[in-house]
Enzyme design. Structure first.
Site, PDB file in Angstrom:
ATOM      1  N   TYR A   1       0.824  -1.218   0.000  1.00  0.00           N
ATOM      2  CA  TYR A   1       0.000   0.000   0.000  1.00  0.00           C
ATOM      3  C   TYR A   1       0.852   1.260   0.000  1.00  0.00           C
ATOM      4  O   TYR A   1       0.471   2.274  -0.573  1.00  0.00           O
ATOM      5  CB  TYR A   1      -0.888   0.028   1.252  1.00  0.00           C
TER       6      TYR A   1
ATOM      7  N   LYS B   1       2.489 -15.286   2.842  1.00  0.00           N
ATOM      8  CA  LYS B   1       2.660 -15.988   1.558  1.00  0.00           C
ATOM      9  C   LYS B   1       4.138 -16.314   1.447  1.00  0.00           C
ATOM     10  O   LYS B   1       4.821 -15.976   0.472  1.00  0.00           O
ATOM     11  CB  LYS B   1       2.156 -15.090   0.411  1.00  0.00           C
TER      12      LYS B   1
ATOM     13  N   ASP C   1      -3.797 -17.923   0.823  1.00  0.00           N
ATOM     14  CA  ASP C   1      -4.817 -18.588  -0.001  1.00  0.00           C
ATOM     15  C   ASP C   1      -5.561 -19.633   0.821  1.00  0.00           C
ATOM     16  O   ASP C   1      -6.789 -19.755   0.755  1.00  0.00           O
ATOM     17  CB  ASP C   1      -4.213 -19.180  -1.282  1.00  0.00           C
TER      18      ASP C   1
ATOM     19  N   ASP D   1      -6.657  -6.470   4.199  1.00  0.00           N
ATOM     20  CA  ASP D   1      -7.760  -5.787   3.506  1.00  0.00           C
ATOM     21  C   ASP D   1      -8.736  -6.823   2.959  1.00  0.00           C
ATOM     22  O   ASP D   1      -9.948  -6.750   3.172  1.00  0.00           O
ATOM     23  CB  ASP D   1      -7.190  -4.936   2.366  1.00  0.00           C
TER      24      ASP D   1
ATOM     25  N   ASP E   1     -12.624  -8.225   4.744  1.00  0.00           N
ATOM     26  CA  ASP E   1     -13.916  -8.138   4.045  1.00  0.00           C
ATOM     27  C   ASP E   1     -14.574  -9.510   3.998  1.00  0.00           C
ATOM     28  O   ASP E   1     -15.775  -9.658   4.222  1.00  0.00           O
ATOM     29  CB  ASP E   1     -13.733  -7.633   2.597  1.00  0.00           C
TER      30      ASP E   1
HETATM   31  C1  IPM Z   1     -10.460  -0.563   3.885  1.00  0.00           C
HETATM   32  C2  IPM Z   1     -10.688   0.034   2.527  1.00  0.00           C
HETATM   33  C3  IPM Z   1      -9.490   0.908   2.184  1.00  0.00           C
HETATM   34  C4  IPM Z   1      -8.276   0.006   2.106  1.00  0.00           C
HETATM   35  C5  IPM Z   1      -9.632   1.757   0.908  1.00  0.00           C
HETATM   36  C6  IPM Z   1     -10.884   2.607   0.951  1.00  0.00           C
HETATM   37  C7  IPM Z   1      -8.423   2.606   0.674  1.00  0.00           C
HETATM   38  O1  IPM Z   1     -10.912  -0.960   1.577  1.00  0.00           O
HETATM   39  O2  IPM Z   1     -10.333   0.212   4.852  1.00  0.00           O
HETATM   40  O3  IPM Z   1     -10.402  -1.788   3.987  1.00  0.00           O
HETATM   41  O4  IPM Z   1      -8.010  -0.621   1.061  1.00  0.00           O
HETATM   42  O5  IPM Z   1      -7.570  -0.088   3.108  1.00  0.00           O
HETATM   43 MG    MG Z   2     -11.053  -2.908   2.402  1.00  0.00          MG
END
Ligand code: IPM
Ligand code: MG
Length: 356
Positions: A135, A190, A222, A246, A250
């Site tokens: 990042y 990884k 993975d 990240d 999710d």
């Molecule tokens: C998160 C989001 C952010 C990230 C984006 C909005 C930059 O997806 O906080 O997980 O990738 O970190």
């Molecule tokens: Mg995110």
């Protein structure tokens, strides 16, 4: 207790308003100041993270953040896009430790896309390193390739990198968090392919020796993605890098069936923190009064706990949220037959009621 309130875009202003309302009835003395961020700040001041907003955030004990982003900004140059606001805050405030709990509330077990028995009682804490990795790694950019498969062709590149102290400090955070839970840490890497993540694994292993009471295991990313949907309850604390975190956070949040319920905290070494719901700005439902404010209200509880040293108030909010769920109140995202559908504001009001 100085709080910077940054509502942002989409549903951000609606959900943050409810959290502010809840904070307002705790009988505590907060100095809350609001500032624009994300697309809203771009519209108002020409930049997603104006100097004045950054200054306010840096001078505060905590930041209460809504969400940023809208498709309408996708064509802007990258430095002007709403996402740069959150990346800028992470970088400038040094918010390296990101806590993302994935909890399956018992009332919402059936909202998960997985079978109820796989998720009932699920309680995972993902600890994502937030200021390093691909990042933020330099160099990055576009250029004409001088080697590789197509010399002379246009190419783009990013740099994945981690220094030893960066890995050490997030590993300590993870082991210490595990000591307060079930004393298990899974480090996700990884290492079979990437130099950066072989190093990650080595350093986490070394730090782990200082925590003999915590059981450490390692998993390739993975496989972790697969195990999260196969047998999510095998995890307790998961620690990983910025990009894997990240993606996995999710995935984990969605299988709780309650992404509208999940808070998050991003802390720096001084204990300053940024608190935001795990979900995004949801521009498709903005302004309709149907967004779930509970993730933001629970983020405010985390803020009281981690940055403002108000554990009792944090617990009061968490109990109040349990109560409104037990009363059967649901915003549309978590609604099921036999429960009562309420608006964003009604949900906030119900939490305020429960606190009284
Ligand atoms: C998160 C989001 C952010 C990230 C984006 C909005 C930059 O997806 O906080 O997980 O990738 O970190
Ligand atoms: Mg995110």
């Amino acid at each position: 207790m100085k709080i910077a309130v940054l509502p942002g875009d989409g549903i951000g202003p609606e959900i943050v308003a409810e959290a502010v309302k809840v904070l307002g009835v705790l009988g505590l003395d907060f100095d809350m100041q609001t500032a624009p961020v994300g697309g809203a700040a771009y519209e108002a001041a020409g930049h997603p993270l104006p100097e004045s907003t950054l200054k306010l955030a840096m001078e505060s004990d905590a930041v209460l953040f809504g969400a940023v982003g809208d498709w309408k900004y996708d064509t802007l140059d990258r430095p002007l896009r709403p996402e740069q606001a959150i990346l800028g805050l992470r970088k400038h405030m040094g918010l390296f430790a990101n806590f993302r709990p994935a909890i399956c509330y018992k009332e919402l077990t059936h909202a998960s896309s997985l079978k109820p028995e796989l998720v009932a009682g699920l309680d995972i804490l993902i600890i994502r390193e937030l200021t390093g990795d691909i990042y933020f790694g330099q160099p990055r950019g576009r250029r004409v390739a001088t080697d590789g498969h197509f010399p002379g062709a246009e190419e783009a590149f990013d740099t994945m990198r981690y220094s030893k102290p960066e890995i050490e400090r997030i590993a300590h955070v993870a082991f210490q968090a595990a000591q307060k839970r079930s004393k298990r840490v899974t480090s996700v890497d990884k290492a079979n392919v990437l130099e950066t993540f072989q190093f990650w694994k080595d350093v986490v292993t070394e730090v782990g020796k200082q925590y003999p009471d915590v059981q450490l295991d390692h998993m390739y990313v993975d496989n972790a993605a697969m195990q999260l949907v196969k047998e999510p309850k095998r995890f307790d604390v998961v620690v990983t890098g910025n990009m894997f975190g990240d993606i996995l956070s999710d995935e984990a949040s969605m299988l709780t069936g309650s992404i509208g319920m999940l808070p998050s905290a991003s802390l720096n070494a001084k204990g300053q923190g940024l608190y935001e719901p795990s979900h995004g700005s949801a521009p498709d439902i903005a302004g309709k009064g149907i967004a779930n404010p509970l993730a933001t209200i629970l983020s405010a509880a985390m803020m009281l706990r981690f940055s403002l040293n108000q554990e009792a108030a944090a617990q009061r909010i968490e109990t109040a949220v349990q109560q409104v769920l037990a009363q059967g109140l649901r915003t549309p995202d978590i609604y099921s037959e036999g429960t009562t559908k309420v608006s964003t504001r009604e949900m906030g009001d119900a939490v305020v009621q429960a606190l009284a």
